[in-house]
Motif scaffolding. Structure first.
Motif, PDB file in Angstrom:
ATOM      1  N   CYS A  80       0.839  -1.211   0.000  1.00  0.00           N
ATOM      2  CA  CYS A  80       0.000   0.000   0.000  1.00  0.00           C
ATOM      3  C   CYS A  80       0.865   1.247   0.000  1.00  0.00           C
ATOM      4  N   ARG A  81       1.933   1.229   0.783  1.00  0.00           N
ATOM      5  CA  ARG A  81       2.819   2.390   0.848  1.00  0.00           C
ATOM      6  C   ARG A  81       3.499   2.635  -0.496  1.00  0.00           C
ATOM      7  N   LEU A  82       4.025   1.581  -1.105  1.00  0.00           N
ATOM      8  CA  LEU A  82       4.732   1.723  -2.372  1.00  0.00           C
ATOM      9  C   LEU A  82       3.806   2.193  -3.488  1.00  0.00           C
ATOM     10  N   ALA A  83       2.565   1.709  -3.476  1.00  0.00           N
ATOM     11  CA  ALA A  83       1.585   2.137  -4.473  1.00  0.00           C
ATOM     12  C   ALA A  83       1.266   3.617  -4.300  1.00  0.00           C
ATOM     13  N   ARG A  84       1.122   4.044  -3.051  1.00  0.00           N
ATOM     14  CA  ARG A  84       0.839   5.459  -2.784  1.00  0.00           C
ATOM     15  C   ARG A  84       2.026   6.335  -3.158  1.00  0.00           C
ATOM     16  N   PHE A  85       3.227   5.831  -2.916  1.00  0.00           N
ATOM     17  CA  PHE A  85       4.429   6.585  -3.254  1.00  0.00           C
ATOM     18  C   PHE A  85       4.515   6.842  -4.767  1.00  0.00           C
ATOM     19  N   ASN A  86       4.097   5.852  -5.559  1.00  0.00           N
ATOM     20  CA  ASN A  86       4.177   5.977  -7.022  1.00  0.00           C
ATOM     21  C   ASN A  86       3.286   7.072  -7.585  1.00  0.00           C
ATOM     22  N   ILE A  87       2.220   7.392  -6.867  1.00  0.00           N
ATOM     23  CA  ILE A  87       1.293   8.403  -7.388  1.00  0.00           C
ATOM     24  C   ILE A  87       1.406   9.729  -6.639  1.00  0.00           C
ATOM     25  N   SER A  88       2.365   9.812  -5.738  1.00  0.00           N
ATOM     26  CA  SER A  88       2.532  11.047  -4.960  1.00  0.00           C
ATOM     27  C   SER A  88       3.688  11.853  -5.509  1.00  0.00           C
ATOM     28  N   SER A  89       3.674  13.134  -5.190  1.00  0.00           N
ATOM     29  CA  SER A  89       4.776  13.999  -5.598  1.00  0.00           C
ATOM     30  C   SER A  89       5.874  13.927  -4.554  1.00  0.00           C
ATOM     31  N   ASN A  90       7.118  13.965  -4.998  1.00  0.00           N
ATOM     32  CA  ASN A  90       8.261  13.863  -4.089  1.00  0.00           C
ATOM     33  C   ASN A  90       8.591  15.206  -3.461  1.00  0.00           C
ATOM     34  N   ASN A  91       8.994  15.172  -2.218  1.00  0.00           N
ATOM     35  CA  ASN A  91       9.477  16.366  -1.521  1.00  0.00           C
ATOM     36  C   ASN A  91      10.901  16.091  -1.080  1.00  0.00           C
ATOM     37  N   LYS A  92      11.818  16.976  -1.446  1.00  0.00           N
ATOM     38  CA  LYS A  92      13.230  16.727  -1.152  1.00  0.00           C
ATOM     39  C   LYS A  92      13.549  16.815   0.333  1.00  0.00           C
ATOM     40  N   ASN A  93      12.671  17.489   1.116  1.00  0.00           N
ATOM     41  CA  ASN A  93      12.950  17.667   2.543  1.00  0.00           C
ATOM     42  C   ASN A  93      12.385  16.554   3.422  1.00  0.00           C
ATOM     43  N   HIS A  94      11.320  15.929   2.977  1.00  0.00           N
ATOM     44  CA  HIS A  94      10.729  14.889   3.806  1.00  0.00           C
ATOM     45  C   HIS A  94       9.943  13.885   2.979  1.00  0.00           C
TER      46      HIS A  94
ATOM     47  N   ILE B  31       6.564  11.006   3.448  1.00  0.00           N
ATOM     48  CA  ILE B  31       5.399  10.751   4.287  1.00  0.00           C
ATOM     49  C   ILE B  31       5.408   9.299   4.737  1.00  0.00           C
ATOM     50  N   GLY B  32       5.421   9.110   6.040  1.00  0.00           N
ATOM     51  CA  GLY B  32       5.432   7.764   6.593  1.00  0.00           C
ATOM     52  C   GLY B  32       6.816   7.141   6.586  1.00  0.00           C
ATOM     53  N   LEU B  33       6.920   5.976   7.219  1.00  0.00           N
ATOM     54  CA  LEU B  33       8.198   5.266   7.312  1.00  0.00           C
ATOM     55  C   LEU B  33       8.491   4.568   5.987  1.00  0.00           C
ATOM     56  N   THR B  34       9.689   4.738   5.460  1.00  0.00           N
ATOM     57  CA  THR B  34      10.036   4.100   4.191  1.00  0.00           C
ATOM     58  C   THR B  34      10.252   2.592   4.379  1.00  0.00           C
ATOM     59  N   THR B  35      10.013   1.839   3.331  1.00  0.00           N
ATOM     60  CA  THR B  35      10.156   0.374   3.417  1.00  0.00           C
ATOM     61  C   THR B  35      11.604  -0.071   3.665  1.00  0.00           C
ATOM     62  N   PRO B  36      12.637   0.584   3.089  1.00  0.00           N
ATOM     63  CA  PRO B  36      14.003   0.151   3.413  1.00  0.00           C
ATOM     64  C   PRO B  36      14.350   0.309   4.891  1.00  0.00           C
ATOM     65  N   ILE B  37      13.941   1.424   5.489  1.00  0.00           N
ATOM     66  CA  ILE B  37      14.224   1.644   6.912  1.00  0.00           C
ATOM     67  C   ILE B  37      13.454   0.633   7.766  1.00  0.00           C
ATOM     68  N   ASN B  38      12.217   0.374   7.387  1.00  0.00           N
ATOM     69  CA  ASN B  38      11.412  -0.618   8.103  1.00  0.00           C
ATOM     70  C   ASN B  38      12.065  -1.996   8.045  1.00  0.00           C
ATOM     71  N   THR B  39      12.575  -2.369   6.875  1.00  0.00           N
ATOM     72  CA  THR B  39      13.229  -3.664   6.705  1.00  0.00           C
ATOM     73  C   THR B  39      14.532  -3.733   7.487  1.00  0.00           C
ATOM     74  N   LEU B  40      15.289  -2.651   7.485  1.00  0.00           N
ATOM     75  CA  LEU B  40      16.535  -2.617   8.250  1.00  0.00           C
ATOM     76  C   LEU B  40      16.269  -2.821   9.736  1.00  0.00           C
ATOM     77  N   PHE B  41      15.167  -2.259  10.214  1.00  0.00           N
ATOM     78  CA  PHE B  41      14.802  -2.434  11.622  1.00  0.00           C
ATOM     79  C   PHE B  41      14.578  -3.915  11.933  1.00  0.00           C
ATOM     80  N   PHE B  42      13.749  -4.586  11.138  1.00  0.00           N
ATOM     81  CA  PHE B  42      13.437  -5.991  11.405  1.00  0.00           C
ATOM     82  C   PHE B  42      14.637  -6.900  11.174  1.00  0.00           C
ATOM     83  N   SER B  43      15.447  -6.573  10.184  1.00  0.00           N
ATOM     84  CA  SER B  43      16.618  -7.392   9.903  1.00  0.00           C
ATOM     85  C   SER B  43      17.631  -7.311  11.043  1.00  0.00           C
TER      86      SER B  43
END
Length: 235
Positions: free
Chosen positions: A106-120, A122-134
């Protein structure tokens, strides 16, 4: 030809994610963690070269999300699945771990249709989430901290469920979190990033692998502080 370069990094990211999944089947959390780090590195290089070369490629964006779904959507769910398997008397309870995959999609799908902001972001990114669990899997399976020595206790199950549901919430939340995208190396324009990296480096040198979950929690807390309490943009 230059459009192919970021896509190559994306495909290497996907390859590392697939290897990580294979390693998890044999409960080899240590090597899976290494390949997860490779996935994160190549995912970063993909975006970095796209920005440097000023490449705007719809195909590349879609390919990146598909690769991320494997490396950072399926991988963390499998990690938690094996961390929960045979730890509770409740049958099939470990399958709740795949909520992480669902919310990552759901997050990745929403990211694909959202505009990027260089400063921030929205929400926790999947790589950071995976690094936490790993990194958490390394701590748990190697008995690095005493709390997780109680691997079949009710506290362990409750803690894991709490982490799963918190992770799912943060993935699709509207909480702005500061981005690690450096447009330049100016200290003034990247003050928060440099301070965060300095603190993170100190924690890594002192706490080693235990530092990674702590750093990610710290990252979430300061992001909430800046955006929800101080109501200012992170620079």
């Amino acid at each position: 030809m230059k459009k192919i370069i970021p896509n190559i990094f994306t495909l290497i990211n996907l390859f590392c994610g697939c290897i990580s999944i294979i390693l998890l089947q044999s409960r080899n959390f240590n090597y899976s963690y290494v390949f997860t780090l490779f996935s994160i590195i190549f995912d970063f290089l993909d975006g970095y070269f796209s920005r440097c070369m000023k490449i705007k490629n719809i195909f590349g964006k879609e390919l990146d999300s598909l690769a991320d779904m494997v490396s950072f959507g399926v991988v963390p769910s499998i990690i938690v699945f094996f961390l929960l398997k045979n730890k509770s008397q409740i049958p099939f309870i470990e399958y709740l771990s795949f909520l992480i995959s669902i919310f990552s999609a759901c997050r990745l799908a929403r990211f694909n249709i959202s505009s990027n902001n260089k400063n921030h972001v929205i929400g926790l990114t999947t790589p950071i989430n995976t690094l936490f669990f790993s990194s958490l899997s390394i701590i748990i399976t190697n008995n690095i901290i005493p709390f997780f020595l109680i691997k079949k206790g009710i506290i362990y199950i409750i803690a894991m469920f709490f982490i799963i549901f918190l992770s799912c919430y943060l993935l699709v939340s509207q909480i702005p979190m500061f981005s690690f995208k450096f447009e330049n190396f100016s200290y003034k324009k990247n003050k928060t990033r440099y301070i965060f990296l300095l603190i993170s480096t100190f924690l890594l040198l002192t706490l080693h692998i235990v530092a990674l979950p702590c750093i990610i929690i710290f990252y979430i807390i300061i992001s909430i502080y800046f955006y929800k309490i101080k109501k200012i943009n992170i620079k």
